[in-house]
Motif scaffolding. Sequence first.
Motif, short mmCIF file in Angstrom:
data_model
loop_
_atom_site.label_atom_id
_atom_site.label_comp_id
_atom_site.label_asym_id
_atom_site.label_seq_id
_atom_site.Cartn_x
_atom_site.Cartn_y
_atom_site.Cartn_z
N ALA A 39 -86.93 -46.57 34.06
CA ALA A 39 -87.59 -45.61 34.94
C ALA A 39 -86.82 -45.46 36.25
CB ALA A 39 -89.03 -46.07 35.22
N PHE A 40 -86.27 -46.57 36.76
CA PHE A 40 -85.49 -46.53 37.99
C PHE A 40 -84.21 -45.73 37.77
CE2 PHE A 40 -82.89 -49.11 41.23
CZ PHE A 40 -83.25 -48.27 42.27
N LEU A 41 -83.57 -45.91 36.61
CA LEU A 41 -82.37 -45.14 36.29
C LEU A 41 -82.68 -43.64 36.27
CD1 LEU A 41 -79.42 -44.80 35.27
CD2 LEU A 41 -80.33 -45.10 32.95
N CYS A 42 -83.75 -43.27 35.60
CA CYS A 42 -84.13 -41.85 35.54
C CYS A 42 -84.43 -41.29 36.92
CB CYS A 42 -85.33 -41.68 34.61
SG CYS A 42 -84.96 -42.05 32.86
N GLU A 43 -85.04 -42.10 37.75
CA GLU A 43 -85.32 -41.67 39.13
C GLU A 43 -84.03 -41.47 39.90
OE1 GLU A 43 -86.80 -44.01 43.06
OE2 GLU A 43 -88.09 -44.20 41.30
N GLN A 44 -83.09 -42.41 39.75
CA GLN A 44 -81.82 -42.33 40.47
C GLN A 44 -81.02 -41.11 40.06
OE1 GLN A 44 -82.48 -44.53 43.15
NE2 GLN A 44 -80.26 -44.60 43.00
N GLN A 45 -80.98 -40.81 38.76
CA GLN A 45 -80.16 -39.70 38.31
C GLN A 45 -80.74 -38.35 38.75
OE1 GLN A 45 -80.03 -40.40 34.12
NE2 GLN A 45 -81.90 -39.29 33.66
N GLN A 46 -82.03 -38.33 39.01
CA GLN A 46 -82.65 -37.10 39.50
C GLN A 46 -82.33 -36.86 40.97
OE1 GLN A 46 -84.19 -34.77 37.88
NE2 GLN A 46 -84.59 -35.68 35.88
N VAL A 47 -82.27 -37.95 41.76
CA VAL A 47 -82.10 -37.77 43.21
C VAL A 47 -80.64 -37.89 43.64
CG1 VAL A 47 -84.41 -38.67 43.62
CG2 VAL A 47 -82.45 -40.23 43.75
N ALA A 48 -79.75 -38.36 42.75
CA ALA A 48 -78.37 -38.61 43.16
C ALA A 48 -77.56 -37.34 43.34
CB ALA A 48 -77.68 -39.50 42.13
N GLY A 49 -77.99 -36.25 42.71
CA GLY A 49 -77.27 -34.99 42.88
C GLY A 49 -75.96 -34.94 42.12
N MET A 50 -75.81 -35.77 41.08
CA MET A 50 -74.58 -35.78 40.28
C MET A 50 -74.80 -35.00 38.99
SD MET A 50 -73.26 -39.64 40.97
CE MET A 50 -73.45 -40.32 42.61
N SER A 51 -73.69 -34.69 38.34
CA SER A 51 -73.78 -33.81 37.17
C SER A 51 -74.47 -34.45 35.98
CB SER A 51 -72.36 -33.40 36.75
OG SER A 51 -71.67 -34.50 36.15
N SER A 52 -74.34 -35.78 35.85
CA SER A 52 -74.71 -36.38 34.57
C SER A 52 -74.77 -37.90 34.68
CB SER A 52 -73.70 -35.99 33.50
OG SER A 52 -72.37 -36.25 33.93
N THR A 53 -75.38 -38.49 33.65
CA THR A 53 -75.42 -39.95 33.49
C THR A 53 -74.99 -40.27 32.07
OG1 THR A 53 -77.27 -40.13 35.03
CG2 THR A 53 -76.84 -42.02 33.60
N HIS A 54 -74.13 -41.30 31.93
CA HIS A 54 -73.59 -41.67 30.63
C HIS A 54 -73.73 -43.18 30.45
CE1 HIS A 54 -71.63 -37.67 30.65
NE2 HIS A 54 -71.56 -37.92 31.96
N VAL A 55 -74.28 -43.58 29.32
CA VAL A 55 -74.47 -45.00 29.00
C VAL A 55 -73.64 -45.28 27.75
CG1 VAL A 55 -76.12 -46.83 28.49
CG2 VAL A 55 -76.79 -44.91 29.98
N LEU A 56 -72.59 -46.08 27.91
CA LEU A 56 -71.62 -46.27 26.83
C LEU A 56 -71.81 -47.61 26.13
CD1 LEU A 56 -68.38 -44.93 28.56
CD2 LEU A 56 -70.31 -43.66 27.57
N TYR A 57 -71.81 -47.57 24.81
CA TYR A 57 -71.87 -48.76 23.95
C TYR A 57 -73.12 -49.61 24.16
CZ TYR A 57 -67.03 -47.45 23.06
OH TYR A 57 -65.90 -46.75 22.73
N PRO A 58 -74.29 -48.99 24.25
CA PRO A 58 -75.51 -49.80 24.27
C PRO A 58 -75.84 -50.27 22.85
CG PRO A 58 -76.09 -47.49 24.26
CD PRO A 58 -74.57 -47.54 24.33
N PRO A 59 -76.59 -51.37 22.69
CA PRO A 59 -77.04 -51.78 21.36
C PRO A 59 -78.11 -50.83 20.83
CG PRO A 59 -78.02 -53.17 23.04
CD PRO A 59 -77.05 -52.27 23.74
#
Length: 378
Positions: free
Chosen positions: A126-146
């Motif tokens: 939930a914190f990640l989703c909040e951060q990506q909304q307010v950060a003003g960046m183009s995108s979020t990418h999570v690489l090689y999660p299980p």
Amino acid sequence: MEYRSNVLSSLSEVSPAAWDRLAGGNPFLSHAFLHALHASGSATAETGWQPQFLAVHRGDELVAAMPLYVKSHSYGEYVFDWAWADAYHRNGIEYYPKLLSAIPFTPVTGSRLMARDAAARAALLAFLCEQQQVAGMSSTHVLYPPEQEVLLLQEAGFMLRAGVQFHWLNQGYQNFEQFLQTLEHKKRKNIRAERRKVQEAGITLRQLRGAEASEADWRFFHRCYCNTYAEHRSSPYLNLDFWLRLARTMPHHLLLVQAERDGLPVASSLVIHTADTLYGRYWGAMEHIPCLHFETAYYQPIEFCIANGIRTFEGGAQGEHKMARGFLPQKTWSAHWLAHPAFSDAVERFLERETGGIDDYLSELNERTPFRRGQGES
């Protein structure tokens, strides 16, 4: 008890013990490995990897954390989004900076939503989703999660992308020859021929655990590592200080394979391991010797796995040639969220087509197993 979330600009803001309790024994997620990347200057804001780690506390206890970076480029990731960045650029939209959860320069599956329990993991996501909304960046990418985290990310609105790596699986082999006997005749014959060429070239091999390797061994390895990049007209990501920090702080996870001729080193490879998994990572040579790469980067580590009961040898990114040496294809994952609705829709359609292609590719690879029928399955 309520959760308290914050962003860490440096791992020095959290104790190694608290961080490692969440890392679950994965050496690449360990405080020592990540701190070595940052303190050595290999992964910093200046090199395009600005740490912005997420931390969740319950009271005074760190209960969840995420390795997260602000990226100003897409180098060192191994999940390629250059075409997406180019499409943004051609339409006059900024793709960088972006948010990236990954281990710099390391295409290894491991937890990205590190947490003590499901509730803490949910709070972190939930914190990640909040951060990506307010950060003003183009995108979020999570690489090689299980896989278990892939499903959570998908539920949170991330698009999934599949990839392929090649892993060697230890079926309880007693020695290298027993492993060879499980392969098809042609594959078995070729491996023996490759190993014989190295021997006939006058090469001897030494396996050095981290605590046994001297500073001179590490300096030579770094020369080999840099030479690999030079041969590809590229610049190395990691510096000597990084290797020396690993040697001091996590030697029990390290194995150097050094090739020598007439008592002088000519090539070296480094693998990182736990009691269960060995990860093929880095290799280099000061001169070309036929088949030496296969010996130092594959066959010696396989022998080490057999001798030490290590179950899985992850061969790293790409490399269909690994199948001829007993490695089998495995699906990997990444997860992506794009802020721009039109681009998000376009990428989603692209990923649907790409995933179908990956599934077809995996089916084709599995039909070309290097093992004799009935052998090599887990």
